[in-house]
Design an enzyme around this catalytic site. Structure first.
Site, short mmCIF file in Angstrom:
data_model
loop_
_atom_site.label_atom_id
_atom_site.label_comp_id
_atom_site.label_asym_id
_atom_site.label_seq_id
_atom_site.Cartn_x
_atom_site.Cartn_y
_atom_site.Cartn_z
N TYR A 38 0.83 -1.20 0.00
CA TYR A 38 0.00 0.00 0.00
C TYR A 38 0.87 1.26 0.00
O TYR A 38 1.89 1.32 0.68
CB TYR A 38 -0.90 0.02 1.24
CG TYR A 38 -1.99 -1.03 1.21
CD1 TYR A 38 -2.97 -1.01 0.23
CD2 TYR A 38 -2.05 -2.01 2.19
CE1 TYR A 38 -3.97 -1.97 0.20
CE2 TYR A 38 -3.05 -2.97 2.17
CZ TYR A 38 -4.00 -2.95 1.18
OH TYR A 38 -4.99 -3.89 1.16
N HIS A 194 -12.30 3.30 5.38
CA HIS A 194 -11.03 2.63 5.12
C HIS A 194 -10.52 1.83 6.33
O HIS A 194 -9.44 1.22 6.26
CB HIS A 194 -9.95 3.64 4.70
CG HIS A 194 -10.10 4.12 3.29
ND1 HIS A 194 -10.52 5.39 2.97
CD2 HIS A 194 -9.90 3.49 2.12
CE1 HIS A 194 -10.56 5.52 1.65
NE2 HIS A 194 -10.19 4.38 1.11
N ARG A 224 -5.57 7.62 -9.23
CA ARG A 224 -4.72 6.53 -8.76
C ARG A 224 -5.31 5.22 -9.29
O ARG A 224 -6.47 5.17 -9.70
CB ARG A 224 -4.65 6.50 -7.23
CG ARG A 224 -5.95 6.10 -6.57
CD ARG A 224 -5.86 6.14 -5.05
NE ARG A 224 -4.96 5.13 -4.51
CZ ARG A 224 -5.34 3.90 -4.13
NH1 ARG A 224 -6.60 3.52 -4.25
NH2 ARG A 224 -4.47 3.05 -3.63
N ASN A 226 -6.09 1.18 -8.28
CA ASN A 226 -6.25 0.19 -7.22
C ASN A 226 -6.54 -1.15 -7.91
O ASN A 226 -6.95 -1.18 -9.07
CB ASN A 226 -7.40 0.59 -6.30
CG ASN A 226 -7.45 -0.25 -5.04
OD1 ASN A 226 -6.43 -0.75 -4.58
ND2 ASN A 226 -8.63 -0.42 -4.48
N GLU A 266 -9.14 -0.70 -10.75
CA GLU A 266 -9.95 0.50 -10.63
C GLU A 266 -9.09 1.72 -10.94
O GLU A 266 -8.05 1.93 -10.32
CB GLU A 266 -10.50 0.65 -9.22
CG GLU A 266 -11.46 -0.45 -8.80
CD GLU A 266 -11.86 -0.34 -7.34
OE1 GLU A 266 -12.76 -1.08 -6.92
OE2 GLU A 266 -11.26 0.49 -6.61
N TYR A 317 -7.33 -9.81 2.79
CA TYR A 317 -8.24 -8.67 2.65
C TYR A 317 -8.82 -8.60 1.24
O TYR A 317 -10.01 -8.29 1.06
CB TYR A 317 -7.51 -7.37 2.98
CG TYR A 317 -8.34 -6.14 2.72
CD1 TYR A 317 -9.42 -5.82 3.55
CD2 TYR A 317 -8.06 -5.31 1.64
CE1 TYR A 317 -10.19 -4.69 3.30
CE2 TYR A 317 -8.83 -4.18 1.39
CZ TYR A 317 -9.89 -3.88 2.23
OH TYR A 317 -10.65 -2.77 1.97
N LYS A 318 -8.02 -8.91 0.24
CA LYS A 318 -8.49 -8.86 -1.13
C LYS A 318 -9.24 -10.12 -1.55
O LYS A 318 -9.69 -10.23 -2.69
CB LYS A 318 -7.31 -8.60 -2.08
CG LYS A 318 -6.72 -7.20 -1.96
CD LYS A 318 -5.59 -6.98 -2.95
CE LYS A 318 -5.03 -5.55 -2.87
NZ LYS A 318 -5.97 -4.55 -3.41
#
Length: 341
Positions: A38, A194, A224, A226, A266, A317-318
């Protein structure tokens, strides 16, 4: 560069979605290095290569008709995927104006906007829409202004109210989220929505990002990238529909991995809305199967190394943990180091 739209494809059921060679070429591959962590990877959203996803503020591509049909299906089942709190009415009109202006300027063969004071004419040729309305009068449109325009633009949109040194998700159209829900996050602050992200808080990523976003000026948007992964080319991976897609993560095998696993990227675009001072948060989603991605061996090699070395907390998490090793094993054939070993 003119955009040619493909006939209707499906993001559900038979999953007929596929990318042309041109869509693969312009896919926003998100990794600049062989590892991932990150970071505050925000940059000024200045126009880049003509024909790329960075050429315009709002990208329209070959999947336009299919994505708009998918949005209509989601809203038919769940109209609350679009919400606007009462104090965000001006921001909704702000959003409509910004989207119409840029679509008409950047894709004049498909969209047109004519204005005489508050009397506006909007023409959307691909969807065969010709709408006269009075700017600022919601009764002159067939639905609320944010819903009206975002039914005609690819990607999700959150509209963030800025107050008390934070950003609040007080409006939006979200029909293709990556495992979240606008109905759950509505009213939350940037800090709150978040909160579940692992590791980034210890690194101060979101504190720095929030400070940056609060200072965005009109006509100086930022962007950005993602990423995550999705099984099948399914756009609507919302929390509400987890029962429809969550089990697919356990169905990946060496035989189907290349066809079913998709890298999901994204392109997040954040401009300041001039009248309301709200921040528009555009989330433009691109999908590519591993099979399509591997037509660029350098991408496949890099993705192999990123996923192989991805920290376990981020993989969890993903939602990658159940099938990550199968993906890594398949991608190894494109990594010279792995083949040599």
């Amino acid at each position: 560069m003119p955009v040619t739209f493909k006939p209707l494809e499906s993001y559900r059921d038979d999953f007929s979605f596929a990318n042309s060679a041109e869509a693969i070429r312009r896919f926003p591959f998100p990794f600049a290095e062989d590892s991932y962590m990150y970071s505050v990877n925000i940059e000024p959203a200045t126009p880049r290569e003509p024909g790329s996803v960075f050429a315009h503020w709002f990208d329209i591509d070959e999947h336009y008709l299919s994505e708009m049909a998918e949005r209509a299906l989601v809203l038919e089942k769940d109209p609350d995927r679009c919400l606007v709190m009462p104090h965000m009415a001006q921001a909704a009109w702000d959003t409509l104006e910004m989207l119409m202006e840029h679509l008409a300027a950047d894709y004049p063969e498909h969209f047109e906007l004519r204005r005489e004071g508050s009397d506006w004419l909007w023409i959307n040729r691909p969807l065969q829409i010709e709408q006269r309305f009075t700017f600022g009068d919601p009764a002159s449109l067939p639905c609320e202004p944010l819903e009206y325009i975002t039914r005609q633009v690819q990607g999700d949109f959150a509209v963030l109210d800025q107050r008390d040194g934070n950003l609040y998700m007080d409006a939006g159209m979200v029909t293709c989220p990556a495992d979240w829900s606008i109905k759950f996050d509505a009213g939350m602050s940037f800090t709150q929505w978040h909160a579940p992200v692992p590791m980034a808080h210890q690194m101060g990523v979101f504190e720095r990002a929030l400070k940056y976003l609060l200072n965005i000026q009109v006509d100086h948007p930022v962007r950005r990238l993602n990423w995550t992964m999705t099984i099948n080319p399914r756009l609507d991976t919302s929390s509400e529909t987890f029962h429809e897609w969550g089990h697919e993560r356990s169905q990946i095998t060496p035989e189907n991995v290349a066809r079913k696993v998709h890298l999901r990227v994204e392109l997040q675009f954040m401009p300041r809305l001039p009248r309301s001072n709200a921040l528009l948060f555009g989330i433009r989603t691109y999908l590519i199967s591993l099979e399509e991605l591997a037509s660029n061996p350098a991408w496949a090699c890099r993705l192999h190394r990123v996923l192989r070395d991805l920290p376990e907390a981020i993989a969890d998490y993903k939602g990658l943990s159940l099938y990550r090793q199968t993906v890594v094993d398949w991608l190894a054939q494109f990594d010279p180091e792995a083949v040599a070993a």
